[in-house]
Motif scaffolding. Structure first.
Motif, PDB file in Angstrom:
ATOM      1  N   TYR A 131       0.926  -1.200   0.069  1.00 53.93           N
ATOM      2  CA  TYR A 131       0.018  -0.164   0.015  1.00 53.93           C
ATOM      3  C   TYR A 131       0.968   1.346  -0.157  1.00 53.93           C
ATOM      4  O   TYR A 131       0.745   2.006  -0.633  1.00 53.93           O
ATOM      5  N   ILE A 132       1.425   1.212   0.841  1.00 49.93           N
ATOM      6  CA  ILE A 132       3.083   2.326   0.931  1.00 49.93           C
ATOM      7  C   ILE A 132       3.309   2.426  -0.522  1.00 49.93           C
ATOM      8  O   ILE A 132       3.852   3.637  -0.968  1.00 49.93           O
ATOM      9  N   GLY A 133       3.955   1.407  -1.013  1.00 50.03           N
ATOM     10  CA  GLY A 133       4.559   1.715  -1.968  1.00 50.03           C
ATOM     11  C   GLY A 133       3.601   1.746  -3.342  1.00 50.03           C
ATOM     12  O   GLY A 133       4.162   2.570  -3.987  1.00 50.03           O
ATOM     13  N   ILE A 267       7.628  20.288  -4.995  1.00 48.46           N
ATOM     14  CA  ILE A 267       6.910  20.969  -5.807  1.00 48.46           C
ATOM     15  C   ILE A 267       5.369  20.597  -5.289  1.00 48.46           C
ATOM     16  O   ILE A 267       4.568  21.651  -4.412  1.00 48.46           O
ATOM     17  N   LEU A 268       5.008  19.230  -4.383  1.00 50.51           N
ATOM     18  CA  LEU A 268       3.947  18.445  -5.169  1.00 50.51           C
ATOM     19  C   LEU A 268       2.964  18.864  -3.219  1.00 50.51           C
ATOM     20  O   LEU A 268       2.300  19.485  -3.107  1.00 50.51           O
ATOM     21  N   ARG A 269       4.411  17.944  -2.722  1.00 46.59           N
ATOM     22  CA  ARG A 269       3.741  18.550  -1.700  1.00 46.59           C
ATOM     23  C   ARG A 269       3.369  20.106  -1.222  1.00 46.59           C
ATOM     24  O   ARG A 269       2.235  20.774  -0.046  1.00 46.59           O
ATOM     25  N   VAL A 306       2.716  11.493   6.618  1.00 45.77           N
ATOM     26  CA  VAL A 306       1.817  11.745   8.686  1.00 45.77           C
ATOM     27  C   VAL A 306       0.811  12.931   8.056  1.00 45.77           C
ATOM     28  O   VAL A 306      -0.001  12.870   9.257  1.00 45.77           O
ATOM     29  N   ALA A 307       0.870  13.543   7.157  1.00 48.63           N
ATOM     30  CA  ALA A 307      -0.096  14.590   6.974  1.00 48.63           C
ATOM     31  C   ALA A 307      -1.604  14.045   7.324  1.00 48.63           C
ATOM     32  O   ALA A 307      -2.629  14.844   7.177  1.00 48.63           O
ATOM     33  N   TYR A 308      -1.378  12.955   5.966  1.00 48.38           N
ATOM     34  CA  TYR A 308      -3.020  12.322   6.126  1.00 48.38           C
ATOM     35  C   TYR A 308      -2.749  10.534   7.170  1.00 48.38           C
ATOM     36  O   TYR A 308      -2.808   9.669   6.802  1.00 48.38           O
ATOM     37  N   LYS A 309      -2.291  11.306   8.195  1.00 51.06           N
ATOM     38  CA  LYS A 309      -1.200   9.874   8.973  1.00 51.06           C
ATOM     39  C   LYS A 309      -2.815   8.707   9.398  1.00 51.06           C
ATOM     40  O   LYS A 309      -2.443   7.742   9.211  1.00 51.06           O
ATOM     41  N   TRP A 310      -4.161   9.940   9.596  1.00 56.60           N
ATOM     42  CA  TRP A 310      -5.461   8.744  10.120  1.00 56.60           C
ATOM     43  C   TRP A 310      -6.160   7.899   8.974  1.00 56.60           C
ATOM     44  O   TRP A 310      -5.797   6.405   9.230  1.00 56.60           O
TER      45      TRP A 310
END
Length: 339
Positions: A131-133, A267-269, A306-310
């Protein structure tokens, strides 16, 4: 059917992209659409047992590719430590390279011991890693796509994000951002506009002057009129810079439509953050030394996770539970034997 699904996903991507290009989910739809269309393309040109052969090759090559990637990351991590110093951020490629090897070590243990629970744990970890990949692949693909978009003149302000000074000197990474800002400024002049150039960044404990001041001097020394440069010298993070810049423009009675200039890996972040803060802003990037990119991209991706951690924690937990549930259901299922 695969082609229909692929084209449908690419259609969703185009609709969402036209609505707002500053979404990570755009990359998810783009990657899925290309994957389905690519599988259809391979299958349509295959004859006989070729699909089976291709599937076998993919299964054989996937572990090899992962091992090669792990090796390259560890080499890059060592290079980063030698060039940039022993810091946590510079150890990211090395740490990820080691982490990619862990499932294979567990697999060897599972095969050697024959313990079904080791296999299940390995499967659970693999689900989360996959999933992370997938998220990382979507992030990387869309970052490259976003970075390749041409700059469209029509901005009222050009905001240059700081990245740290060496004493009072502008280092190469920051100089590249400022040079890109000058290019954008000249493009706006050619289009008949005269935007403000806003330099951003406060004074760090190891810096002789604020980043905003050093950046402003660099711009003026390279031909930008002094009255076109405004300093925002309080921010210490990208988020603070965006908020302070919006307030600064509002106080001057200027439009808040802006282009944010940062490094290409950032740029994307930055675009996603600008969207979350409801800013009328687009982002353009400057080039970065190649050896620096792997570590920088990993840091950017980690910050988004981390910003969308939950959302990510719950998704990983659900995926990791699937192999365990499958084993429990299989064990509880009654077995029927023939007479």
């Amino acid at each position: 059917m695969l082609l229909v699904v692929g084209l449908g996903l690419l259609g969703v991507f185009l609709l969402r992209f036209r609505s707002d290009r500053r979404r990570l989910s755009n990359g998810v739809f783009l990657l899925l659409g290309l994957a389905f269309a690519g599988v259809w393309l391979i299958g349509s040109g295959a004859k006989g047992d070729l699909p089976v052969v291709l599937a076998g090759l993919l299964l054989l090559l996937s572990p090899l590719l992962v091992l090669v990637l792990a090796g390259l990351l560890m080499v890059n991590g060592g290079q980063m430590v030698r060039r940039e110093g022993l810091r946590i951020a510079n150890l990211l490629p090395l740490g990820l390279g080691v982490a990619l090897l862990v499932p294979y070590v567990w697999l060897a243990v599972a095969i050697f011991t024959g313990d079904i629970w080791v296999v299940v744990i390995l499967a659970s970890v693999t689900m989360a890693v996959s999933y992370i990949g997938f998220l990382f692949a979507s992030f990387l693909l869309y970052s490259l796509f976003y970075a390749a978009l041409p700059y469209r003149p029509g901005m009222d302000a050009i905001v240059v994000h700081g990245s740290g000074l060496v004493g009072a000197r502008v280092p190469p990474l920051l100089a590249n951002r400022l040079d890109r800002a000058i290019e954008v400024y000249r493009a706006e002049l050619a289009a008949g506009r005269r935007p403000l150039l806003i330099t951003s960044g406060g004074k760090g404990s190891d810096e002789a002057v604020s980043e905003a001041s050093a950046m402003a001097s660099y711009l003026v020394d390279n031909g930008v009129p002094a009255d076109a440069v405004v300093q925002e010298d309080r921010s210490t993070t990208t988020r603070e810079n965006l908020l302070f810049t919006k307030r600064l423009l509002g106080e001057r009675g200027e439009s808040t439509r802006m282009v944010l200039v940062t490094s290409n890996f950032h740029i994307l972040r930055t675009a996603i953050l600008a969207r979350r803060l409801d800013l009328d802003a687009e982002v353009t990037g400057s080039r970065t030394a190649f050896y620096y990119l792997p570590s920088a991209i990993l840091r950017e991706f980690a910050a988004i996770v981390v910003a969308y951690k939950w959302v990510n924690v719950l998704t990983c937990a659900a995926l990791m539970a699937l192999p365990v549930l499958a084993l429990l259901l299989t064990r509880d299922m009654p077995h029927h034997y023939g007479d």
